[in-house]
Design a protein around this motif. Structure first.
Motif, PDB file in Angstrom:
ATOM      1  N   SER A   1      41.433  45.533   6.919  1.00  0.00           N
ATOM      2  CA  SER A   1      41.932  46.745   6.292  1.00  0.00           C
ATOM      3  C   SER A   1      42.567  46.468   4.940  1.00  0.00           C
ATOM      4  CB  SER A   1      42.957  47.424   7.214  1.00  0.00           C
ATOM      5  OG  SER A   1      44.099  46.598   7.337  1.00  0.00           O
ATOM      6  N   GLY A   2      42.704  45.206   4.555  1.00  0.00           N
ATOM      7  CA  GLY A   2      43.312  44.883   3.280  1.00  0.00           C
ATOM      8  C   GLY A   2      44.804  44.656   3.379  1.00  0.00           C
ATOM      9  N   ASP A   3      45.400  44.888   4.513  1.00  0.00           N
ATOM     10  CA  ASP A   3      46.823  44.644   4.695  1.00  0.00           C
ATOM     11  C   ASP A   3      47.051  43.152   4.873  1.00  0.00           C
ATOM     12  OD1 ASP A   3      47.364  47.311   4.588  1.00  0.00           O
ATOM     13  OD2 ASP A   3      47.454  47.595   6.750  1.00  0.00           O
ATOM     14  N   SER A   4      48.210  42.693   4.471  1.00  0.00           N
ATOM     15  CA  SER A   4      48.542  41.286   4.671  1.00  0.00           C
ATOM     16  C   SER A   4      49.985  41.170   5.106  1.00  0.00           C
ATOM     17  CB  SER A   4      48.310  40.497   3.386  1.00  0.00           C
ATOM     18  OG  SER A   4      49.214  40.938   2.386  1.00  0.00           O
ATOM     19  N   VAL A   5      50.290  40.066   5.750  1.00  0.00           N
ATOM     20  CA  VAL A   5      51.637  39.793   6.227  1.00  0.00           C
ATOM     21  C   VAL A   5      52.090  38.479   5.616  1.00  0.00           C
ATOM     22  CG1 VAL A   5      53.049  39.295   8.250  1.00  0.00           C
ATOM     23  CG2 VAL A   5      51.222  40.983   8.396  1.00  0.00           C
ATOM     24  N   GLU A   6      53.293  38.477   5.085  1.00  0.00           N
ATOM     25  CA  GLU A   6      53.843  37.259   4.502  1.00  0.00           C
ATOM     26  C   GLU A   6      55.143  36.941   5.211  1.00  0.00           C
ATOM     27  OE1 GLU A   6      55.772  35.894   0.302  1.00  0.00           O
ATOM     28  OE2 GLU A   6      54.065  37.251   0.239  1.00  0.00           O
ATOM     29  N   ILE A   7      55.213  35.761   5.800  1.00  0.00           N
ATOM     30  CA  ILE A   7      56.422  35.350   6.517  1.00  0.00           C
ATOM     31  C   ILE A   7      57.285  34.556   5.548  1.00  0.00           C
ATOM     32  CG2 ILE A   7      57.348  34.006   8.428  1.00  0.00           C
ATOM     33  CD1 ILE A   7      54.790  34.625   9.941  1.00  0.00           C
ATOM     34  N   THR A   8      58.494  35.032   5.337  1.00  0.00           N
ATOM     35  CA  THR A   8      59.402  34.357   4.416  1.00  0.00           C
ATOM     36  C   THR A   8      60.000  33.134   5.079  1.00  0.00           C
ATOM     37  OG1 THR A   8      61.314  35.637   5.134  1.00  0.00           O
ATOM     38  CG2 THR A   8      59.998  36.553   3.316  1.00  0.00           C
ATOM     39  N   GLN A   9      60.591  32.290   4.275  1.00  0.00           N
ATOM     40  CA  GLN A   9      61.229  31.081   4.798  1.00  0.00           C
ATOM     41  C   GLN A   9      62.362  31.442   5.758  1.00  0.00           C
ATOM     42  OE1 GLN A   9      62.797  28.518   1.773  1.00  0.00           O
ATOM     43  NE2 GLN A   9      63.228  26.864   3.184  1.00  0.00           N
ATOM     44  N   ALA A  10      63.120  32.479   5.426  1.00  0.00           N
ATOM     45  CA  ALA A  10      64.227  32.903   6.299  1.00  0.00           C
ATOM     46  C   ALA A  10      63.701  33.389   7.640  1.00  0.00           C
ATOM     47  CB  ALA A  10      65.037  34.004   5.618  1.00  0.00           C
ATOM     48  N   SER A  11      62.594  34.109   7.620  1.00  0.00           N
ATOM     49  CA  SER A  11      62.002  34.598   8.857  1.00  0.00           C
ATOM     50  C   SER A  11      61.512  33.439   9.719  1.00  0.00           C
ATOM     51  CB  SER A  11      60.857  35.549   8.543  1.00  0.00           C
ATOM     52  OG  SER A  11      60.241  35.980   9.725  1.00  0.00           O
ATOM     53  N   ALA A  12      60.897  32.464   9.092  1.00  0.00           N
ATOM     54  CA  ALA A  12      60.421  31.291   9.829  1.00  0.00           C
ATOM     55  C   ALA A  12      61.590  30.531  10.436  1.00  0.00           C
ATOM     56  CB  ALA A  12      59.611  30.386   8.906  1.00  0.00           C
ATOM     57  N   GLN A  13      62.678  30.400   9.683  1.00  0.00           N
ATOM     58  CA  GLN A  13      63.864  29.715  10.191  1.00  0.00           C
ATOM     59  C   GLN A  13      64.468  30.493  11.358  1.00  0.00           C
ATOM     60  OE1 GLN A  13      67.056  29.247   7.383  1.00  0.00           O
ATOM     61  NE2 GLN A  13      68.095  27.724   8.638  1.00  0.00           N
TER      62      GLN A  13
ATOM     63  N   GLU B   1      63.928  30.215  19.091  1.00  0.00           N
ATOM     64  CA  GLU B   1      63.280  29.338  20.066  1.00  0.00           C
ATOM     65  C   GLU B   1      64.263  28.295  20.591  1.00  0.00           C
ATOM     66  OE1 GLU B   1      59.817  26.005  19.932  1.00  0.00           O
ATOM     67  OE2 GLU B   1      59.359  27.913  18.952  1.00  0.00           O
ATOM     68  N   GLU B   2      65.071  27.708  19.701  1.00  0.00           N
ATOM     69  CA  GLU B   2      66.064  26.727  20.114  1.00  0.00           C
ATOM     70  C   GLU B   2      67.115  27.356  21.027  1.00  0.00           C
ATOM     71  OE1 GLU B   2      67.751  24.584  16.813  1.00  0.00           O
ATOM     72  OE2 GLU B   2      65.771  24.259  15.926  1.00  0.00           O
ATOM     73  N   LEU B   3      67.572  28.553  20.696  1.00  0.00           N
ATOM     74  CA  LEU B   3      68.568  29.226  21.525  1.00  0.00           C
ATOM     75  C   LEU B   3      68.017  29.550  22.910  1.00  0.00           C
ATOM     76  CD1 LEU B   3      70.279  31.670  19.004  1.00  0.00           C
ATOM     77  CD2 LEU B   3      71.320  29.722  20.160  1.00  0.00           C
ATOM     78  N   GLY B   4      66.745  29.882  22.972  1.00  0.00           N
ATOM     79  CA  GLY B   4      66.122  30.182  24.257  1.00  0.00           C
ATOM     80  C   GLY B   4      66.072  28.983  25.184  1.00  0.00           C
ATOM     81  N   GLN B   5      66.132  27.784  24.613  1.00  0.00           N
ATOM     82  CA  GLN B   5      66.064  26.571  25.415  1.00  0.00           C
ATOM     83  C   GLN B   5      67.438  26.091  25.870  1.00  0.00           C
ATOM     84  OE1 GLN B   5      63.919  23.829  22.951  1.00  0.00           O
ATOM     85  NE2 GLN B   5      62.005  24.960  23.109  1.00  0.00           N
ATOM     86  N   LEU B   6      68.510  26.656  25.314  1.00  0.00           N
ATOM     87  CA  LEU B   6      69.860  26.240  25.680  1.00  0.00           C
ATOM     88  C   LEU B   6      70.263  26.820  27.035  1.00  0.00           C
ATOM     89  CD1 LEU B   6      71.784  26.684  22.317  1.00  0.00           C
ATOM     90  CD2 LEU B   6      71.004  24.560  23.340  1.00  0.00           C
ATOM     91  N   GLU B   7      71.018  26.035  27.777  1.00  0.00           N
ATOM     92  CA  GLU B   7      71.570  26.511  29.048  1.00  0.00           C
ATOM     93  C   GLU B   7      72.799  27.338  28.716  1.00  0.00           C
ATOM     94  OE1 GLU B   7      71.615  27.177  32.971  1.00  0.00           O
ATOM     95  OE2 GLU B   7      70.138  25.913  31.994  1.00  0.00           O
TER      96      GLU B   7
END
Length: 102
Positions: free
Chosen positions: A35-47, A53-59
């Motif tokens: 469709s011509g749409d694109s998604v750009e993941i910023t560095q902050a979003s990746a972090q 993910e790290e928090l999900g692994q913590l007890e």
């Protein structure tokens, strides 16, 4: 009642021309092409994703304490100390107010 009146002050995200142009550029076969749409993941979003993910692994709780409370509730021996609960609520509320003030 007019429906349009409820939308006063709401910004328009796309103009009619943009919608017409986009509709005219789609593929003729269903599901084919892009469709011509694109998604750009910023560095902050990746972090943020990595941190989630790290928090999900913590007890987050003491399993032994949780099991002891569960058994006490099941046996009908669990008692709530209202003063401790009230103090914790007040302390938490005061901390949130301090953070909002800064």
């Amino acid at each position: 009642m007019k429906i349009d009146d409820a939308l006063n002050g709401v910004p328009i995200t796309r103009s009619r021309e943009t919608r017409k142009t986009k509709a005219g550029t789609g593929s003729t076969s269903a599901g084919a092409g892009t469709s011509g749409d694109s998604v750009e993941i910023t560095q902050a979003s990746a972090q943020l994703s990595r941190l989630e993910e790290e928090l999900g692994q913590l007890e987050s709780a003491d399993a032994g304490k949780v099991e002891a409370v569960r058994q006490a509730i099941a046996q009908g021996h669990f008692e709530v100390d209202e003063e401790v609960v009230a103090e914790a609520l007040v302390k938490d509320t005061m901390e949130k107010l301090r953070r909002q003030g800064n």
